[in-house]
Write an enzyme that holds these catalytic residues in place. Sequence first.
Site, PDB file in Angstrom:
ATOM      1  N   CYS A 196     -23.402   7.456  -1.837  1.00 51.99           N
ATOM      2  CA  CYS A 196     -23.041   8.005  -0.535  1.00 51.99           C
ATOM      3  C   CYS A 196     -22.502   6.897   0.366  1.00 51.99           C
ATOM      4  O   CYS A 196     -22.908   5.737   0.260  1.00 51.99           O
ATOM      5  CB  CYS A 196     -24.271   8.658   0.106  1.00 51.99           C
ATOM      6  SG  CYS A 196     -23.927   9.473   1.683  1.00 51.99           S
ATOM      7  N   ASP A 235     -23.210   6.479   3.331  1.00 58.69           N
ATOM      8  CA  ASP A 235     -24.230   6.149   4.327  1.00 58.69           C
ATOM      9  C   ASP A 235     -24.465   4.640   4.378  1.00 58.69           C
ATOM     10  O   ASP A 235     -24.713   4.000   3.352  1.00 58.69           O
ATOM     11  CB  ASP A 235     -25.534   6.879   3.984  1.00 58.69           C
ATOM     12  CG  ASP A 235     -26.545   6.848   5.114  1.00 58.69           C
ATOM     13  OD1 ASP A 235     -26.962   5.733   5.493  1.00 58.69           O
ATOM     14  OD2 ASP A 235     -26.930   7.924   5.603  1.00 58.69           O
ATOM     15  N   ARG A 258     -26.874   2.975   5.211  1.00 58.77           N
ATOM     16  CA  ARG A 258     -28.240   2.540   4.894  1.00 58.77           C
ATOM     17  C   ARG A 258     -28.490   2.437   3.395  1.00 58.77           C
ATOM     18  O   ARG A 258     -29.606   2.113   2.978  1.00 58.77           O
ATOM     19  CB  ARG A 258     -29.248   3.508   5.522  1.00 58.77           C
ATOM     20  CG  ARG A 258     -29.144   3.615   7.033  1.00 58.77           C
ATOM     21  CD  ARG A 258     -29.910   4.804   7.558  1.00 58.77           C
ATOM     22  NE  ARG A 258     -29.329   6.059   7.102  1.00 58.77           N
ATOM     23  CZ  ARG A 258     -29.843   7.273   7.365  1.00 58.77           C
ATOM     24  NH1 ARG A 258     -30.960   7.372   8.074  1.00 58.77           N
ATOM     25  NH2 ARG A 258     -29.245   8.356   6.914  1.00 58.77           N
ATOM     26  N   HIS A 305     -29.379  10.090  -1.811  1.00 64.02           N
ATOM     27  CA  HIS A 305     -30.518   9.585  -1.032  1.00 64.02           C
ATOM     28  C   HIS A 305     -31.112  10.710  -0.196  1.00 64.02           C
ATOM     29  O   HIS A 305     -30.424  11.634   0.227  1.00 64.02           O
ATOM     30  CB  HIS A 305     -30.096   8.410  -0.138  1.00 64.02           C
ATOM     31  CG  HIS A 305     -29.124   8.783   0.950  1.00 64.02           C
ATOM     32  ND1 HIS A 305     -29.525   9.065   2.239  1.00 64.02           N
ATOM     33  CD2 HIS A 305     -27.786   8.923   0.939  1.00 64.02           C
ATOM     34  CE1 HIS A 305     -28.469   9.356   2.970  1.00 64.02           C
ATOM     35  NE2 HIS A 305     -27.393   9.274   2.206  1.00 64.02           N
ATOM     36  N   CYS A 341     -29.886  12.619   3.624  1.00 64.64           N
ATOM     37  CA  CYS A 341     -28.414  12.602   3.646  1.00 64.64           C
ATOM     38  C   CYS A 341     -27.905  13.620   4.667  1.00 64.64           C
ATOM     39  O   CYS A 341     -28.183  14.817   4.554  1.00 64.64           O
ATOM     40  CB  CYS A 341     -27.873  12.919   2.258  1.00 64.64           C
ATOM     41  SG  CYS A 341     -26.070  12.953   2.154  1.00 64.64           S
TER      42      CYS A 341
END
Length: 201
Positions: A42, A44, A46, A98, A101
Site C-alpha cells: 500500500c 500508506d 506508515r 495492512h 487501511c
Amino acid sequence: MTPVKDLFERNRSWAAGMRAADPKFFSSLANQQSPEFLWIGCSDSRVPANQITGLAPGEVFVHRNVANLVVHTDLNCLSVLEFAIDLLKVRHVIVCGHYGCSGVRAALHGQKVGLADNWLRHVQDVRENHAAELDGISDPIARERRLCELNVIEQVRHVCESTAVQDAWARAQPLEVHGWIYGLEDGLLRDMNCTRKGIRA
C-alpha cells in the site's frame, strides 16, 4: 511541519552515516541490483517495505499503490511484476496489506474519496464476494480487519493469474507468491498462509 529544504540536510546526514558504516556502500549499490523480493504494498506512508522487513536498499524491489491492489488492466503494476520476474529474477513476490487501511475502510463503508473511488471499486468487489462472511462479523473493527486480510488473499490470486507469473512457472523458474499483512499497532508482519509456489493442477 518539516520544511522541504530540510529533506536535503537529512539526506546528507543519512548518506554520511551510511558511508561511515560502510565506505563502499554506495559504490557497491550503484553497480548492481539483484533483489530476491518484489514487494507489492500500500502507498500508506506508515508501511515502508525496507524498514519493516529490515532489508537494506537494493534488497527489495517495490511497487506501491492505494490498498495494495493487483489489477489485470494496470500496466504499471504488471510492468513492475514482469520486470522483477524476467529481468531481476526475484524469487519471492510479497503482497502486503495492512490493518487500518483507509482505502479498504472507504470501500467497506462506501465512502466517497474522489477519483480513487474508481480504483477502490476493486476492493468493493472483494467486499461483495465475501459479503456473507463480513456481514456475520458484528464488531466493526474486526470486520474491517477481515476485509484487509481478504483483500490481500485476493490480490495474491491476481498475481498468480498474471501472465508474468504463469510464464515463469511454466518454465520452472523458482518463484513463490506470498500474502502478508502488517499491524500498524504493533509493527508486526503476519503471514496469511496463502503462499503459492507453482501452477496448480
